[in-house]
Design an enzyme around this catalytic site. Structure first.
Site, mmCIF file in Angstrom:
data_model
loop_
_atom_site.group_PDB
_atom_site.id
_atom_site.type_symbol
_atom_site.label_atom_id
_atom_site.label_comp_id
_atom_site.label_asym_id
_atom_site.label_seq_id
_atom_site.Cartn_x
_atom_site.Cartn_y
_atom_site.Cartn_z
ATOM 1 N N SER A 157 0.835 -1.202 0.000
ATOM 2 C CA SER A 157 0.000 0.000 0.000
ATOM 3 C C SER A 157 0.873 1.258 0.000
ATOM 4 C CB SER A 157 -0.968 -0.053 1.185
ATOM 5 O OG SER A 157 -1.983 0.915 1.056
ATOM 6 N N ASP A 248 -9.919 -3.553 -5.406
ATOM 7 C CA ASP A 248 -9.049 -2.518 -4.849
ATOM 8 C C ASP A 248 -9.120 -1.261 -5.707
ATOM 9 O OD1 ASP A 248 -7.042 -1.023 -3.706
ATOM 10 O OD2 ASP A 248 -5.466 -2.497 -3.991
ATOM 11 N N HIS A 278 -8.040 -4.877 -1.017
ATOM 12 C CA HIS A 278 -6.826 -4.215 -0.569
ATOM 13 C C HIS A 278 -6.527 -4.636 0.880
ATOM 14 C CE1 HIS A 278 -3.932 -0.867 -0.765
ATOM 15 N NE2 HIS A 278 -4.166 -0.735 0.526
#
Length: 307
Positions: A157, A248, A278
């Site tokens: 991320s 995501d 995600h």
């Protein structure tokens, strides 16, 4: 599949989204730490897990070294940066993931606890990571047991975005980059996307809150050390492996970076977690198939470190 609801550790703090406005950051960090053991499976045993202090941009930062069983006295090493939108996350929240990456790749992992927003806005976190990485490639190599010419960068991320930034900034010192559903730009946050991508784990609202917390001025989003996807100079970057999540909001930008790297002649491989949201690398206890994809990714990392 439906994305999972946040566990009780989050809801007891009144958090409906993992990145509410910046004033909630301390509560979110506490909630994340409380929830982590319940969301991730127990990792393999390692030969050594050791906390140490490493140079940051302003003073020392905490770091954690993971040495797997059978690792040589000196060998390849992965420099890992945790995710959390530059606001949450720390060494504890990603401890189990780093243990698994070290064990399954067969090589050391050094995780860095960089400064977080809103207390420390951009570029504090980036500068901490650069300073610690430079130490690892120099005097820290002996301390860690790292071969300076076999160092990879990795992150998930926001940490994946930091890994891409380091790869662009220190491209001659990095042998491989692993970008796990990376956050690669903060300029465009409201592009049309299917409703199924607006899940509990990441949303357009969350990305807006990241900008509010992380940047002192929204115009800074176009800086290359905020949005590495915008960098037009990709020549000479290290080989990359990008891992995506099908459910995501960041799916498109990961694909775009893959295509741009390939067009620049950079070896790049790509894997999508089908039906996964995600953050699934930290949700192996509650999402079927996630653990297998983490292990598979660690094997790719090991191959990249060996060259």
């Amino acid at each position: 599949m439906d994305t999972p609801n946040w566990p009780e550790a989050f809801t007891k703090f009144g958090l409906q989204d993992p990145l509410e406005p910046a004033r909630a950051a301390p509560r979110m960090r506490e909630a994340l730490l409380a929830a982590t053991p319940h969301m991730d499976v127990r990792p393999p045993d390692l030969a050594e897990v050791r906390d140490l202090m490493v140079p940051g941009a302003e003073g020392e930062r905490c770091a954690r070294l993971y040495r797997p069983n059978g690792a040589d006295e000196a060998g390849p090493c992965t420099f890992y940066m945790h995710g959390g939108g530059y606001v949450v996350g720390d060494l504890e929240s990603h401890d189990r993931l780093c243990r698994r990456l070290a064990a399954k790749s067969g090589h050391r992992v050094l995780a860095i606890d960089y400064r977080l927003a809103p207390e420390h806005v951009w570029p504090a976190g980036v500068e901490d990571c650069l300073a610690a990485f430079d130490w690892l490639c120099g005097p820290g190599a002996e301390t860690v047991g790292a071969l300076p010419d076999r160092i990879a960068v990795a992150g998930d991320s926001a940490g994946g975005g930091l890994a891409a930034i380091l790869a662009q900034s220190r491209r001659d010192r990095i042998c491989f980059q692993l970008l796990i559903y990376p956050l690669l730009q903060l300029v465009e946050r409201r592009k049309p996307r299917p409703k199924l991508l607006e899940g509990h784990l990441l949303s357009s609202f969350t990305l807006d809150q990241i900008v509010r917390a992380y940047l002192s001025d929204a115009d800074q989003a176009s800086e290359l050390t905020v949005s590495p996807l915008l960098n037009n100079d990709l020549a000479g970057l290290p080989p990359a492996h990008i891992v995506a999540a099908e459910l995501d909001p960041l799916l498109d930008e990961g694909q775009a970076y893959r295509d741009r790297l390939a067009a620049a002649g950079i070896p790049v491989s790509y894997k999508t977690g089908k039906g996964l949201p995600h953050g699934y690398f930290n949700l192996t206890a509650i999402l079927p198939g996630a653990k297998g994809l983490v292990d598979e990714t660690a094997l790719v990392l090991g191959d990249g470190l060996r060259g």
